[in-house]
Design a protein around this motif. Structure first.
Motif, PDB file in Angstrom:
ATOM      1  N   PRO A   1       0.686  31.470 -84.265  1.00  0.00           N
ATOM      2  CA  PRO A   1      -0.170  31.879 -83.146  1.00  0.00           C
ATOM      3  C   PRO A   1      -1.628  31.463 -83.103  1.00  0.00           C
ATOM      4  O   PRO A   1      -2.084  31.438 -84.401  1.00  0.00           O
ATOM      5  CB  PRO A   1       0.052  33.403 -83.114  1.00  0.00           C
ATOM      6  N   ASP A   2      -2.085  31.222 -82.185  1.00  0.00           N
ATOM      7  CA  ASP A   2      -3.423  30.552 -81.842  1.00  0.00           C
ATOM      8  C   ASP A   2      -3.535  29.057 -82.282  1.00  0.00           C
ATOM      9  O   ASP A   2      -4.734  28.356 -81.837  1.00  0.00           O
ATOM     10  CB  ASP A   2      -4.485  31.350 -82.666  1.00  0.00           C
ATOM     11  N   ASP A   3      -2.561  28.208 -82.809  1.00  0.00           N
ATOM     12  CA  ASP A   3      -2.647  27.020 -82.827  1.00  0.00           C
ATOM     13  C   ASP A   3      -2.839  26.106 -81.853  1.00  0.00           C
ATOM     14  O   ASP A   3      -3.722  25.158 -81.571  1.00  0.00           O
ATOM     15  CB  ASP A   3      -1.802  26.521 -83.792  1.00  0.00           C
ATOM     16  N   LEU A   4      -2.294  26.551 -80.964  1.00  0.00           N
ATOM     17  CA  LEU A   4      -2.366  25.843 -79.547  1.00  0.00           C
ATOM     18  C   LEU A   4      -3.797  26.113 -78.879  1.00  0.00           C
ATOM     19  O   LEU A   4      -4.158  25.268 -77.962  1.00  0.00           O
ATOM     20  CB  LEU A   4      -1.228  26.017 -78.620  1.00  0.00           C
ATOM     21  N   GLU A   5      -4.074  27.302 -78.876  1.00  0.00           N
ATOM     22  CA  GLU A   5      -5.321  27.935 -78.094  1.00  0.00           C
ATOM     23  C   GLU A   5      -6.368  27.007 -78.849  1.00  0.00           C
ATOM     24  O   GLU A   5      -7.671  27.016 -78.043  1.00  0.00           O
ATOM     25  CB  GLU A   5      -5.107  29.198 -78.144  1.00  0.00           C
ATOM     26  N   TYR A   6      -6.485  26.899 -79.833  1.00  0.00           N
ATOM     27  CA  TYR A   6      -7.984  26.221 -80.371  1.00  0.00           C
ATOM     28  C   TYR A   6      -7.814  24.675 -80.227  1.00  0.00           C
ATOM     29  O   TYR A   6      -8.902  24.010 -80.457  1.00  0.00           O
ATOM     30  CB  TYR A   6      -7.769  26.335 -81.693  1.00  0.00           C
TER      31      TYR A   6
ATOM     32  N   GLN B   1       0.321  36.200 -78.764  1.00  0.00           N
ATOM     33  CA  GLN B   1       0.491  34.980 -78.594  1.00  0.00           C
ATOM     34  C   GLN B   1       1.133  34.910 -77.001  1.00  0.00           C
ATOM     35  O   GLN B   1       0.940  33.980 -76.282  1.00  0.00           O
ATOM     36  CB  GLN B   1       1.650  34.173 -79.619  1.00  0.00           C
ATOM     37  N   ARG B   2       2.124  35.816 -76.695  1.00  0.00           N
ATOM     38  CA  ARG B   2       2.696  35.713 -75.273  1.00  0.00           C
ATOM     39  C   ARG B   2       1.788  35.870 -74.270  1.00  0.00           C
ATOM     40  O   ARG B   2       1.781  35.226 -73.305  1.00  0.00           O
ATOM     41  CB  ARG B   2       3.843  36.775 -75.151  1.00  0.00           C
ATOM     42  N   ALA B   3       0.956  36.903 -74.455  1.00  0.00           N
ATOM     43  CA  ALA B   3      -0.404  37.006 -73.518  1.00  0.00           C
ATOM     44  C   ALA B   3      -1.227  35.673 -73.253  1.00  0.00           C
ATOM     45  O   ALA B   3      -1.501  35.483 -72.213  1.00  0.00           O
ATOM     46  CB  ALA B   3      -1.195  38.082 -73.775  1.00  0.00           C
ATOM     47  N   SER B   4      -1.200  35.105 -74.489  1.00  0.00           N
ATOM     48  CA  SER B   4      -2.258  33.959 -74.590  1.00  0.00           C
ATOM     49  C   SER B   4      -1.543  32.725 -73.760  1.00  0.00           C
ATOM     50  O   SER B   4      -2.157  31.939 -73.064  1.00  0.00           O
ATOM     51  CB  SER B   4      -2.345  33.264 -75.973  1.00  0.00           C
TER      52      SER B   4
ATOM     53  N   VAL C   1      -2.330  30.699 -69.524  1.00  0.00           N
ATOM     54  CA  VAL C   1      -2.136  29.248 -69.105  1.00  0.00           C
ATOM     55  C   VAL C   1      -0.907  28.699 -68.216  1.00  0.00           C
ATOM     56  O   VAL C   1      -0.418  27.627 -68.324  1.00  0.00           O
ATOM     57  CB  VAL C   1      -2.717  28.183 -70.150  1.00  0.00           C
ATOM     58  N   GLY C   2       0.122  29.766 -67.893  1.00  0.00           N
ATOM     59  CA  GLY C   2       1.081  29.491 -67.154  1.00  0.00           C
ATOM     60  C   GLY C   2       2.281  29.167 -68.039  1.00  0.00           C
ATOM     61  O   GLY C   2       3.355  28.711 -67.552  1.00  0.00           O
ATOM     62  N   VAL C   3       2.412  29.491 -69.254  1.00  0.00           N
ATOM     63  CA  VAL C   3       3.507  29.264 -69.960  1.00  0.00           C
ATOM     64  C   VAL C   3       4.110  30.753 -70.316  1.00  0.00           C
ATOM     65  O   VAL C   3       3.682  31.696 -70.790  1.00  0.00           O
ATOM     66  CB  VAL C   3       3.160  28.829 -71.323  1.00  0.00           C
ATOM     67  N   ALA C   4       5.561  30.713 -69.430  1.00  0.00           N
ATOM     68  CA  ALA C   4       6.304  31.906 -69.805  1.00  0.00           C
ATOM     69  C   ALA C   4       7.478  32.058 -70.998  1.00  0.00           C
ATOM     70  O   ALA C   4       7.585  33.022 -71.480  1.00  0.00           O
ATOM     71  CB  ALA C   4       7.217  32.020 -68.596  1.00  0.00           C
ATOM     72  N   ALA C   5       7.803  30.742 -71.320  1.00  0.00           N
ATOM     73  CA  ALA C   5       8.902  30.475 -72.620  1.00  0.00           C
ATOM     74  C   ALA C   5       8.075  30.599 -73.618  1.00  0.00           C
ATOM     75  O   ALA C   5       7.438  29.560 -74.027  1.00  0.00           O
ATOM     76  CB  ALA C   5       9.651  29.554 -72.229  1.00  0.00           C
ATOM     77  N   VAL C   6       8.063  31.513 -74.681  1.00  0.00           N
ATOM     78  CA  VAL C   6       7.444  31.200 -76.065  1.00  0.00           C
ATOM     79  C   VAL C   6       8.714  31.866 -76.917  1.00  0.00           C
ATOM     80  O   VAL C   6       9.172  32.757 -76.951  1.00  0.00           O
ATOM     81  CB  VAL C   6       6.478  32.517 -76.253  1.00  0.00           C
ATOM     82  N   GLU C   7       9.044  30.970 -77.997  1.00  0.00           N
ATOM     83  CA  GLU C   7       9.981  31.204 -78.868  1.00  0.00           C
ATOM     84  C   GLU C   7       9.235  31.138 -80.623  1.00  0.00           C
ATOM     85  O   GLU C   7       8.457  30.433 -80.785  1.00  0.00           O
ATOM     86  CB  GLU C   7      11.035  30.224 -78.792  1.00  0.00           C
TER      87      GLU C   7
ATOM     88  N   HIS D   1      -6.135  36.393 -78.540  1.00  0.00           N
ATOM     89  CA  HIS D   1      -6.004  36.342 -80.083  1.00  0.00           C
ATOM     90  C   HIS D   1      -6.826  37.367 -80.440  1.00  0.00           C
ATOM     91  O   HIS D   1      -7.686  36.897 -81.519  1.00  0.00           O
ATOM     92  CB  HIS D   1      -5.812  35.243 -80.957  1.00  0.00           C
ATOM     93  N   ARG D   2      -7.307  38.545 -79.678  1.00  0.00           N
ATOM     94  CA  ARG D   2      -8.333  39.071 -79.945  1.00  0.00           C
ATOM     95  C   ARG D   2      -8.504  39.855 -81.486  1.00  0.00           C
ATOM     96  O   ARG D   2      -9.580  39.681 -82.370  1.00  0.00           O
ATOM     97  CB  ARG D   2      -8.834  40.183 -79.053  1.00  0.00           C
TER      98      ARG D   2
END
Length: 243
Positions: free
Chosen positions: A22-27, A71-74, A78-84, A199-200
């Motif tokens: 979690p947070d790798d994509l957001e950075y 991560q799901r909220a993150s 940006v419009g991504v619903a599917a998180v595995e 990712h507060r």
């Protein structure tokens, strides 16, 4: 002259983003993802771990569900619903056939034309050492793009009903010091700030700075640094490997 970055390919409909935590994509690439989902493209996130070892003050069994929720909220920002999540153990993810198989299975399920991952090299621009998890997942993703299309590498996947998918056309690596392509970050920038800010819990441990100011400053710095090579536009950069 500074070599200019090419625009990212646009003739695709589905992308799968594969990272360690979690947070790798957001950075690195949330602004690009926001722009893509605005255009009606389908983006799925696949995380090798739940980031349970990432916060020293929270035990892994408590941290994992918390970071999954963030991560799901993150992703939703940006419009991504599917998180595995693959549930490899955070901090000790191993490069090898088990990881390649898990990623290849996801590629076969989701059938992306574009794969996205994070810096797979030993360092961040020769300045800071990269983590074992990033290196393992990035490298395994590059390899799994081919594994997914070969029915004889992991034949058990076919037995599970996951037919080969040889339709991955590009693997785009974010966070690289060797970028070749870029996406205009401006349309998705504000949502990328909200996505990282989701990712507060992690960020509040990482810095004493106001969380929103930290997110905005970091993302503005990385996207504006690429502007010189992308027609003056703030950008998310990728190293693209065509297949």
């Amino acid at each position: 002259m500074t070599q200019q970055l090419e625009p990212m390919p646009t003739d695709w409909r589905r992308a799968l983003a594969v990272v360690a935590h979690p947070d790798d994509l957001e950075y690195g690439c949330a602004a690009a993802v926001a722009g893509w989902t605005d255009e009606g493209r389908e983006v799925t996130y696949l995380l090798a771990s739940r980031g349970e070892a990432g916060i020293d003050t929270i035990a892994p069994e408590e941290c994992a569900p918390l970071r999954e929720r963030e991560q799901r909220a993150s992703a939703a920002a940006v419009g991504v619903a599917a998180v595995e999540f693959l549930d490899h153990r955070d901090g000790v993810i191993e490069y090898g056939t088990a990881l390649r198989r898990d990623i290849a299975a996801a590629i076969r399920r989701h059938r992306p034309e574009l794969l996205i991952t994070l810096n797979h090299r030993d360092t961040w621009g020769g300045v800071a050492w990269n983590t074992p998890d990033h290196r393992a997942v990035g490298r395994a993703t590059l390899d799994a793009a081919g594994d997914a299309g070969n029915r004889w590498i992991f034949p058990e996947l076919g037995e599970q009903g996951l037919e080969p998918w040889d339709g991955v056309r590009w693997v785009a690596v974010a966070g690289t010091d060797r970028p070749t392509h870029a996406v205009d970050a401006t349309p998705g920038f504000e949502r990328s700030v909200r996505s990282l800010l989701a990712h507060r819990t992690y960020i509040e441990v990482l810095t004493d700075e106001d969380p929103e100011a930290y997110c905005r400053t970091f993302l503005a710095g990385t996207t504006e640094a690429a502007a010189e090579r992308f027609g003056g536009r703030p950008a998310v950069t990728f190293e693209v490997f065509a297949r």
